[in-house]
Motif scaffolding. Sequence first.
Motif, short mmCIF file in Angstrom:
data_model
loop_
_atom_site.label_atom_id
_atom_site.label_comp_id
_atom_site.label_asym_id
_atom_site.label_seq_id
_atom_site.Cartn_x
_atom_site.Cartn_y
_atom_site.Cartn_z
N PRO A 151 0.84 -1.21 0.00
CA PRO A 151 0.00 0.00 0.00
C PRO A 151 0.87 1.25 0.00
CG PRO A 151 0.01 -1.02 2.15
CD PRO A 151 0.76 -1.95 1.24
N SER A 152 0.37 2.28 -0.61
CA SER A 152 1.14 3.53 -0.66
C SER A 152 0.61 4.54 0.34
CB SER A 152 1.11 4.10 -2.08
OG SER A 152 -0.21 4.47 -2.43
N LYS A 153 -0.17 4.08 1.30
CA LYS A 153 -0.73 4.97 2.32
C LYS A 153 0.39 5.62 3.10
CE LYS A 153 -4.07 4.97 6.08
NZ LYS A 153 -4.95 4.14 6.89
N THR A 154 0.29 6.93 3.26
CA THR A 154 1.32 7.69 3.95
C THR A 154 0.69 8.89 4.65
OG1 THR A 154 3.49 8.72 3.71
CG2 THR A 154 1.91 9.13 1.95
N TYR A 155 1.47 9.57 5.43
CA TYR A 155 0.98 10.79 6.09
C TYR A 155 0.77 11.89 5.06
CZ TYR A 155 2.39 8.51 10.39
OH TYR A 155 2.52 7.64 11.43
N ASN B 217 19.83 6.58 -3.07
CA ASN B 217 18.95 6.47 -4.22
C ASN B 217 17.79 7.47 -4.16
OD1 ASN B 217 20.43 4.32 -5.22
ND2 ASN B 217 19.18 2.82 -4.15
N TYR B 218 17.64 8.16 -3.04
CA TYR B 218 16.50 9.06 -2.85
C TYR B 218 16.91 10.51 -3.04
CZ TYR B 218 12.39 11.21 -0.84
OH TYR B 218 11.27 11.97 -0.66
N GLY B 219 16.04 11.27 -3.69
CA GLY B 219 16.26 12.71 -3.85
C GLY B 219 16.69 13.06 -5.26
N ALA C 2 -0.79 10.23 -2.82
CA ALA C 2 0.46 9.76 -2.20
C ALA C 2 1.62 9.83 -3.19
CB ALA C 2 0.29 8.34 -1.68
N VAL C 3 1.37 9.50 -4.45
CA VAL C 3 2.43 9.58 -5.46
C VAL C 3 2.79 11.03 -5.74
CG1 VAL C 3 3.10 8.98 -7.83
CG2 VAL C 3 1.77 7.37 -6.49
N LYS C 4 1.81 11.92 -5.82
CA LYS C 4 2.09 13.35 -6.00
C LYS C 4 2.97 13.87 -4.87
CE LYS C 4 -2.09 14.76 -8.46
NZ LYS C 4 -3.32 15.57 -8.39
N GLN C 5 2.65 13.46 -3.67
CA GLN C 5 3.42 13.88 -2.51
C GLN C 5 4.84 13.31 -2.57
OE1 GLN C 5 1.43 14.26 1.37
NE2 GLN C 5 2.78 12.59 1.97
N ALA C 6 4.98 12.07 -3.03
CA ALA C 6 6.31 11.46 -3.15
C ALA C 6 7.15 12.20 -4.19
CB ALA C 6 6.18 9.99 -3.53
N VAL C 7 6.53 12.63 -5.29
CA VAL C 7 7.24 13.41 -6.31
C VAL C 7 7.70 14.74 -5.72
CG1 VAL C 7 6.90 14.70 -8.47
CG2 VAL C 7 6.11 12.33 -8.29
N TYR C 8 6.82 15.41 -5.02
CA TYR C 8 7.14 16.69 -4.39
C TYR C 8 8.32 16.55 -3.44
CZ TYR C 8 6.54 20.60 -1.13
OH TYR C 8 6.76 21.68 -0.32
N LEU D 140 12.81 10.47 -10.00
CA LEU D 140 11.45 9.96 -9.86
C LEU D 140 11.32 8.49 -10.21
CD1 LEU D 140 9.37 12.98 -11.15
CD2 LEU D 140 10.11 12.43 -8.83
N LEU D 141 12.13 8.00 -11.13
CA LEU D 141 12.01 6.60 -11.53
C LEU D 141 12.56 5.63 -10.49
CD1 LEU D 141 12.70 6.86 -15.36
CD2 LEU D 141 10.51 6.58 -14.19
#
Length: 133
Positions: free
Chosen positions: A19-23, A63-65, A41-47, A91-92
Amino acid sequence: MTPKVNEELANTFVRLPLPSKTYRLDRENNRIIGYCDGVEAVKQAVYKALLTERYAWMIYSWNYGSELNGLFGKQMTTVYPEVKRRIEEALLQDDRIHKVRDFSFEKTRNTLQVTFTVDSKVGIFESEVSVNV
């Protein structure tokens, strides 16, 4: 000696997506309130990925950022493809995102406004980021 795997048993497992549920980030009031899932949640992860400088924070994996801060003062002919490559690379890393496409650039005095489309498992949406150049 390599153990033998029972192929019949291995074929009975069903892989379920995580699940991609997040704060939920409330960016207007600078607080966290509730939860979000799916496209939000994906929009927030991109941001978050685009605003987090890669290698700058020990809490995050390498690998993040993104690496968008090192482009200030570079030739604009090299900045456009490099920004595109760095955004895609950042992003990928997220397995929910399939493709980043349709880049458009708008240059102002010291800022490059980049708009792009993100194709993800849960939907397609448009996002943007500002880069100091």
